[in-house]
Design a protein around this motif. Structure first.
Motif, short mmCIF file in Angstrom:
data_model
loop_
_atom_site.label_atom_id
_atom_site.label_comp_id
_atom_site.label_asym_id
_atom_site.label_seq_id
_atom_site.Cartn_x
_atom_site.Cartn_y
_atom_site.Cartn_z
N THR A 106 0.86 -1.19 0.00
CA THR A 106 0.00 0.00 0.00
C THR A 106 0.89 1.23 0.00
O THR A 106 2.08 1.15 0.33
CB THR A 106 -0.89 0.06 1.27
OG1 THR A 106 -0.03 -0.05 2.40
CG2 THR A 106 -1.93 -1.03 1.30
N ALA A 108 1.42 4.82 1.74
CA ALA A 108 0.99 5.52 2.95
C ALA A 108 1.62 6.89 3.01
O ALA A 108 2.81 7.06 2.78
CB ALA A 108 1.37 4.70 4.18
N THR A 115 -3.84 5.91 3.86
CA THR A 115 -3.21 4.87 3.03
C THR A 115 -4.06 4.61 1.77
O THR A 115 -5.29 4.71 1.79
CB THR A 115 -3.04 3.54 3.79
OG1 THR A 115 -4.29 3.19 4.34
CG2 THR A 115 -1.99 3.65 4.88
#
Ligand code: FES
Ligand SMILES: [Fe+2]
Length: 419
Positions: A106, A108, A115
Motif C-alpha cells: 500500500t 501511505a 493509506t
C-alpha cells in the motif's frame, strides 16, 4: 497573472512573421508562458513519458516521476497491471511516495497516515472514528470520493506513458508510422537497465527539446564526433519527421562517409582536432541492424528522446524545474539477450554521452549559454531558423538543416495556440 482557464496571457504573444523560422526569445524566460505550458502541453493531449516498464518489474513496485512539474507515481499492482497517479495525498496534498523507487503493498502518506492501494484508491484514514468516540471524520465521509488523481496509462515498447487527457490517441497513432517503426527497431526487444543518472541544466526545457533536434550543431559543437568520425554531416543520413512534425529521427551511416571539402573551411575545420584516442577500443562497435544506421537520435514530443549511437542505447527524458531550469535523466540500456562482451561494450560506449560524456558534455552548457545570451532581449527579438529551408519537411540525404527544430515549434504553436 495568466488566466490558464482561457489560455490568455496578460501580455499577449503574437508570433512573429516568418512562422516557425522565428522563435521569440520571450518563450524561454516568461513565467506566464511557462505556467501556460504546464496546462496546455503537459496536462494536454500528449503522451508524457513516465518510466520504463523494467523500472517496475514486480507486483508492488513503484517509481516516482514527473509530468511537467507535477509529481507522479507509477505502480504495478498484484495483477501485474500498471497504474499512474499524481503523487499527492488527497488529504492535504503532501507527497505520498518519498523515495524514487521501491516495493509496497500500500502507499501511505507520512503526514497523517492516510493509506492508498496501488491504484491510488483511499483505503484507510487514521482515527476516522476519532478517539473513544470523540472527534473523527463526519458520518457522511466517503473514502471513495477521495483518491490520488489517476492518469491514463499506456505501455509501448517497454516505455510507460501517461496523459491527463481523455482525447490523446493511442501511442502508435500519436507517434505516426515512421516514428513507430524506429522506436520498434531500437526498443522492440526486452531491455535491461545498465545505469542511470540525471543532471541539472540551467535553461528552459524547450532549449533542450530544440537541442535534441538540432542536427546542425552536432558536427560543430561536438568536436569529438567530428574528429573521431562518429557522426558527421558528410556521412549518408537524413531527418525523418512525423506527419505533424512534432517528433523526429536524425540518422547517420558511419560506413558511408564521403569526406566533403566543406569540412576544410576554416570555420568548420576549427571543430576538428589532430588528436588520438589513448584507448581507441572505446569506439569498437558491431553492426546492430542491417540498415547500416550507426547513429540515431529520436525525439517524441514533448520531452523524450531515444538514442542509439554505435551500440550505446539510451533513453533521455527531461523535466522542467522552473522557467530557467531543467533536469535531464539518462537511462542506459542493453538488450536482455546481450552477452557479457556486448554489455561491456555498451557500457564503455556510454562514456560518449551523459552529463560528463565525451560528446554531450557541451550540451550541458550550450543551452545555458542561450538562456544567458537572450536575457534582457527586446520583446521582438527572435532566433533565426532557416538552415535547410523554411518548411517543416523530412530531409532525405542532408542533416545540414533545422527542419526538426521547426517541427518542434510547429507542435508547440499548435498546442499553445500562438498564432
Ligand atoms: S497530508 Fe497525507 S495524510 Fe494528511
Ligand atoms: Fe548536442
Amino acid at each position: 497573472m495568466t488566466n490558464t482557464a482561457t489560455g490568455h496571457l496578460r501580455e499577449p504573444l503574437n508570433w512573429p512573421e516568418g512562422g516557425v523560422t522565428r522563435i521569440p526569445y520571450r518563450v524561454f524566460s516568461d513565467p506566464e508562458i511557462y505556467a501556460l505550458e504546464q496546462e496546455k502541453i503537459f496536462k494536454g493531449a500528449v503522451w508524457n513519458f513516465l518510466c520504463l516498464e523494467i523500472d517496475i518489474p514486480n507486483p508492488g513496485d513503484f517509481k516516482t516521476s514527473f509530468v511537467g512539474e507535477i509529481p507522479v507515481v507509477i505502480t504495478r499492482d498484484q495483477n501485474g497491471e500498471i497504474h499512474a497517479m499524481v503523487n499527492r495525498c488527497a488529504h492535504k496534498g503532501a507527497l505520498v511516495c518519498l523515495q524514487e523507487r521501491g516495493n509496497r503493498n500500500t502507499l501511505a502518506c507520512v503526514y497523517h497516515a492516510w493509506t492508498y492501494d496501488l491504484e491510488g484508491k483511499l483505503k484507510g484514514v487514521a482515527f476516522r472514528d476519532g478517539i473513544r468516540g470523540k472527534g473523527g471524520m463526519p458520518k457522511d465521509f466517503d473514502p471513495s470520493k477521495h483518491r490520488m488523481e489517476p492518469l491514463r496509462v499506456e505501455t509501448y515498447c517497454g516505455l510507460v506513458f501517461g496523459t491527463f487527457s481523455s482525447e490523446t490517441e493511442p501511442v502508435p497513432e500519436f507517434l505516426g508510422p515512421e516514428i513507430d517503426h524506429h522506436v520498434r527497431r531500437n526498443l522492440g526487444r526486452p531491455v535491461k537497465l545498465l545505469g542511470f543518472h540525471s543532471q541539472i541544466m540551467h535553461n528552459n526545457w524547450k532549449l533542450y527539446a530544440e537541442n535534441l533536434r538540432d542536427s546542425y550543431h552536432a558536427t560543430l559543437l561536438h568536436t569529438f564526433y567530428t574528429t573521431f568520425k562518429v557522426n558527421r554531416l558528410d556521412m549518408d543520413g537524413g531527418i525523418v519527421l512525423s506527419k505533424r512534425g512534432w517528433h523526429h529521427i536524425s540518422y547517420a551511416k558511419r560506413s558511408k562517409l564521403q569526406e566533403s571539402a566543406e569540412y576544410q573551411d576554416a570555420a568548420v575545420h576549427a571543430a576538428q582536432y589532430d588528436s588520438q584516442l589513448a584507448a581507441p577500443e572505446m569506439l569498437d562497435s558491431w553492426p546492430e541492424f542491417d540498415d547500416e544506421i550507426t547513429h540515431s537520435i529520436q525525439t517524441i514530443f514533448p520531452t523524450l528522446s531515444v538514442q542509439l549511437t554505435l551500440n550505446s542505447l539510451a533513453v533521455r527524458f527531461f523535466v522542467p524545474r522552473g522557467v530557467d531550469k531543467t533536469e535531464l535523466f539518462w537511462m542506459y540500456l542493453g538488450y536482455e539477450e546481450d552477452d557479457e562482451a556486448k554489455t561491456r561494450m555498451r557500457i564503455n560506449q556510454a562514456n560518449l554521452t551523459g552529463a560528463a560524456g565525451l560528446v554531450s558534455l557541451e550540451d550541458g552548457c550550450i543551452n545555458e549559454f542561450v538562456q544567458r545570451g537572450t536575457r534582457g532581449s527586446a520583446p521582438d527579438t527572435t532566433a533565426f531558423l532557416e538552415m535547410g529551408g523554411r518548411d517543416v519537411a523530412p530531409s532525405e540525404g542532408s542533416r545540414a538543416t533545422e527542419t526538426a527544430i521547426r517541427g518542434f515549434w510547429k507542435g508547440y504553436r499548435d498546442i499553445m495556440g500562438f498564432e
